[in-house]
Design a protein around this motif. Structure first.
Motif, PDB file in Angstrom:
ATOM      1  N   TRP A 184      85.767  55.414  58.281  1.00  0.00           N
ATOM      2  CA  TRP A 184      85.595  55.241  56.840  1.00  0.00           C
ATOM      3  C   TRP A 184      86.165  53.911  56.353  1.00  0.00           C
ATOM      4  O   TRP A 184      85.705  53.374  55.340  1.00  0.00           O
ATOM      5  CB  TRP A 184      86.160  56.446  56.094  1.00  0.00           C
ATOM      6  N   THR A 185      87.109  53.358  57.069  1.00  0.00           N
ATOM      7  CA  THR A 185      87.585  52.011  56.745  1.00  0.00           C
ATOM      8  C   THR A 185      86.486  50.997  57.038  1.00  0.00           C
ATOM      9  O   THR A 185      86.244  50.078  56.248  1.00  0.00           O
ATOM     10  CB  THR A 185      88.863  51.686  57.550  1.00  0.00           C
ATOM     11  N   ILE A 186      85.820  51.163  58.151  1.00  0.00           N
ATOM     12  CA  ILE A 186      84.696  50.275  58.504  1.00  0.00           C
ATOM     13  C   ILE A 186      83.609  50.345  57.431  1.00  0.00           C
ATOM     14  O   ILE A 186      83.097  49.318  56.967  1.00  0.00           O
ATOM     15  CB  ILE A 186      84.119  50.669  59.888  1.00  0.00           C
ATOM     16  N   ILE A 187      83.274  51.561  57.016  1.00  0.00           N
ATOM     17  CA  ILE A 187      82.228  51.757  56.008  1.00  0.00           C
ATOM     18  C   ILE A 187      82.657  51.159  54.670  1.00  0.00           C
ATOM     19  O   ILE A 187      81.871  50.481  53.999  1.00  0.00           O
ATOM     20  CB  ILE A 187      81.890  53.258  55.883  1.00  0.00           C
ATOM     21  N   ALA A 188      83.903  51.387  54.287  1.00  0.00           N
ATOM     22  CA  ALA A 188      84.403  50.852  53.015  1.00  0.00           C
ATOM     23  C   ALA A 188      84.387  49.324  53.008  1.00  0.00           C
ATOM     24  O   ALA A 188      84.048  48.699  52.011  1.00  0.00           O
ATOM     25  CB  ALA A 188      85.813  51.375  52.747  1.00  0.00           C
ATOM     26  N   GLU A 189      84.744  48.724  54.154  1.00  0.00           N
ATOM     27  CA  GLU A 189      84.744  47.260  54.238  1.00  0.00           C
ATOM     28  C   GLU A 189      83.331  46.688  54.177  1.00  0.00           C
ATOM     29  O   GLU A 189      83.104  45.602  53.666  1.00  0.00           O
ATOM     30  CB  GLU A 189      85.458  46.808  55.513  1.00  0.00           C
ATOM     31  N   ALA A 190      82.363  47.425  54.681  1.00  0.00           N
ATOM     32  CA  ALA A 190      80.967  46.973  54.631  1.00  0.00           C
ATOM     33  C   ALA A 190      80.379  47.139  53.235  1.00  0.00           C
ATOM     34  O   ALA A 190      79.456  46.423  52.846  1.00  0.00           O
ATOM     35  CB  ALA A 190      80.130  47.750  55.643  1.00  0.00           C
ATOM     36  N   PHE A 191      80.935  48.075  52.470  1.00  0.00           N
ATOM     37  CA  PHE A 191      80.393  48.368  51.143  1.00  0.00           C
ATOM     38  C   PHE A 191      80.540  47.188  50.182  1.00  0.00           C
ATOM     39  O   PHE A 191      79.617  46.881  49.431  1.00  0.00           O
ATOM     40  CB  PHE A 191      81.079  49.605  50.544  1.00  0.00           C
ATOM     41  N   GLY A 192      81.688  46.522  50.206  1.00  0.00           N
ATOM     42  CA  GLY A 192      81.945  45.432  49.262  1.00  0.00           C
ATOM     43  C   GLY A 192      80.877  44.358  49.270  1.00  0.00           C
ATOM     44  O   GLY A 192      80.266  44.075  48.223  1.00  0.00           O
ATOM     45  N   PRO A 193      80.601  43.735  50.414  1.00  0.00           N
ATOM     46  CA  PRO A 193      79.562  42.702  50.458  1.00  0.00           C
ATOM     47  C   PRO A 193      78.177  43.234  50.072  1.00  0.00           C
ATOM     48  O   PRO A 193      77.406  42.554  49.406  1.00  0.00           O
ATOM     49  CB  PRO A 193      79.579  42.238  51.919  1.00  0.00           C
ATOM     50  N   PHE A 194      77.873  44.474  50.477  1.00  0.00           N
ATOM     51  CA  PHE A 194      76.580  45.068  50.128  1.00  0.00           C
ATOM     52  C   PHE A 194      76.463  45.253  48.619  1.00  0.00           C
ATOM     53  O   PHE A 194      75.446  44.925  48.009  1.00  0.00           O
ATOM     54  CB  PHE A 194      76.413  46.407  50.854  1.00  0.00           C
ATOM     55  N   ALA A 195      77.527  45.770  47.997  1.00  0.00           N
ATOM     56  CA  ALA A 195      77.520  46.007  46.549  1.00  0.00           C
ATOM     57  C   ALA A 195      77.393  44.713  45.770  1.00  0.00           C
ATOM     58  O   ALA A 195      76.737  44.676  44.729  1.00  0.00           O
ATOM     59  CB  ALA A 195      78.793  46.756  46.147  1.00  0.00           C
ATOM     60  N   LYS A 196      77.991  43.648  46.260  1.00  0.00           N
ATOM     61  CA  LYS A 196      77.917  42.354  45.564  1.00  0.00           C
ATOM     62  C   LYS A 196      76.492  41.817  45.481  1.00  0.00           C
ATOM     63  O   LYS A 196      76.170  41.015  44.613  1.00  0.00           O
ATOM     64  CB  LYS A 196      78.820  41.336  46.249  1.00  0.00           C
ATOM     65  N   GLU A 197      75.626  42.269  46.382  1.00  0.00           N
ATOM     66  CA  GLU A 197      74.235  41.826  46.392  1.00  0.00           C
ATOM     67  C   GLU A 197      73.332  42.653  45.482  1.00  0.00           C
ATOM     68  O   GLU A 197      72.135  42.389  45.392  1.00  0.00           O
ATOM     69  CB  GLU A 197      73.691  41.855  47.828  1.00  0.00           C
ATOM     70  N   LEU A 198      73.898  43.647  44.803  1.00  0.00           N
ATOM     71  CA  LEU A 198      73.098  44.503  43.935  1.00  0.00           C
ATOM     72  C   LEU A 198      72.292  43.708  42.897  1.00  0.00           C
ATOM     73  O   LEU A 198      71.097  43.961  42.740  1.00  0.00           O
ATOM     74  CB  LEU A 198      73.971  45.558  43.253  1.00  0.00           C
ATOM     75  N   PRO A 199      72.878  42.746  42.187  1.00  0.00           N
ATOM     76  CA  PRO A 199      72.069  41.999  41.215  1.00  0.00           C
ATOM     77  C   PRO A 199      70.848  41.310  41.838  1.00  0.00           C
ATOM     78  O   PRO A 199      69.772  41.280  41.229  1.00  0.00           O
ATOM     79  CB  PRO A 199      73.052  40.961  40.653  1.00  0.00           C
ATOM     80  N   GLU A 200      70.995  40.805  43.045  1.00  0.00           N
ATOM     81  CA  GLU A 200      69.860  40.137  43.702  1.00  0.00           C
ATOM     82  C   GLU A 200      68.777  41.149  44.069  1.00  0.00           C
ATOM     83  O   GLU A 200      67.582  40.871  43.940  1.00  0.00           O
ATOM     84  CB  GLU A 200      70.325  39.376  44.953  1.00  0.00           C
ATOM     85  N   ARG A 201      69.193  42.339  44.513  1.00  0.00           N
ATOM     86  CA  ARG A 201      68.216  43.378  44.826  1.00  0.00           C
ATOM     87  C   ARG A 201      67.488  43.845  43.567  1.00  0.00           C
ATOM     88  O   ARG A 201      66.286  44.121  43.593  1.00  0.00           O
ATOM     89  CB  ARG A 201      68.896  44.569  45.528  1.00  0.00           C
ATOM     90  N   ILE A 202      68.220  43.916  42.463  1.00  0.00           N
ATOM     91  CA  ILE A 202      67.609  44.311  41.188  1.00  0.00           C
ATOM     92  C   ILE A 202      66.545  43.296  40.776  1.00  0.00           C
ATOM     93  O   ILE A 202      65.426  43.667  40.393  1.00  0.00           O
ATOM     94  CB  ILE A 202      68.681  44.459  40.096  1.00  0.00           C
ATOM     95  N   MET A 203      66.882  42.015  40.876  1.00  0.00           N
ATOM     96  CA  MET A 203      65.908  40.994  40.480  1.00  0.00           C
ATOM     97  C   MET A 203      64.702  40.967  41.421  1.00  0.00           C
ATOM     98  O   MET A 203      63.567  40.776  40.979  1.00  0.00           O
ATOM     99  CB  MET A 203      66.594  39.642  40.362  1.00  0.00           C
TER     100      MET A 203
END
Length: 198
Positions: free
Chosen positions: A22-41
């Motif tokens: 779950w630490t691995i998953i949590a660490e991967a979440f941050g960079p993925f979440a930061k790309e949300l605006p680009e995915r929305i556009m």
């Protein structure tokens, strides 16, 4: 060939997950979440060229709705809501307003969320009767505190935004606003965990 990340959790069932997983998953979440605006556009761009019988394509309609709100002096969050109000058209053909509202909910005020969630019922005033429906369905919300706000959104920004000759600011103009509004959730199931790891 299957793509395997260098650092991945090892469980096959969630009940087998360890702190390390779950630490691995949590660490991967941050960079993925930061790309949300680009995915929305990118998703908004899927609306380009799709008219669905309307006078303008769905992207033009979204851009014009946001342009009208922006030109009228609405704040950035409101303008982003106007821009995204029909983003659900591609996947939520029968509930597009709900799709947009779910996407916006963690990042916007309750009144803006409610406005987007209910905008389809409010805009029905203009056409429900042609589909054999009650055009006054929105009246059930007359006493709701966000009724007037939603009515204004429809009358001033959504309903008149089908003008092929009208002003339409490009998506690039709104992109910085989308990035700012989606930078940090106000509410989320994971908000406390995110704050603790920051």
């Amino acid at each position: 060939m299957e793509h395997v990340l260098e650092n991945q959790a090892q469980f096959k069932h969630m009940e087998e997950g360890t702190q390390e997983d779950w630490t691995i998953i949590a660490e991967a979440f941050g960079p993925f979440a930061k790309e949300l605006p680009e995915r929305i556009m990118a998703h908004l761009n899927l609306l380009k060229g799709d008219c669905g019988g309307f006078p303008v394509d769905r992207l033009t309609h979204c851009l014009q709705t946001a342009t009208l709100a922006y030109r009228d002096g609405k704040d950035e969050e409101y303008v982003v809501c106007a821009l995204l109000h029909d983003i659900g058209d591609t996947l939520g053909s029968y509930n597009h307003a709900d799709v947009a509202a779910v996407l916006l909910e963690p990042f916007v005020s309750e009144e803006n969320h409610w406005m987007i969630k209910h905008h389809a019922i409010f805009q029905g005033y203009y056409f429900f009767e042609y589909l054999g429906m009650d055009r006054n369905l929105r009246d059930q919300y007359k006493d709701h505190p966000h009724y007037a706000r939603t009515l204004e959104f429809i009358e001033k920004y959504d309903a008149p935004a089908f003008d092929a000759e009208g002003e339409i600011l490009p998506l690039e103009f709104f992109a910085p606003m989308v990035r700012r509004v989606f930078a940090q959730p106000r509410k989320s199931l994971y908000k406390k965990a995110m704050e603790a790891s920051a």
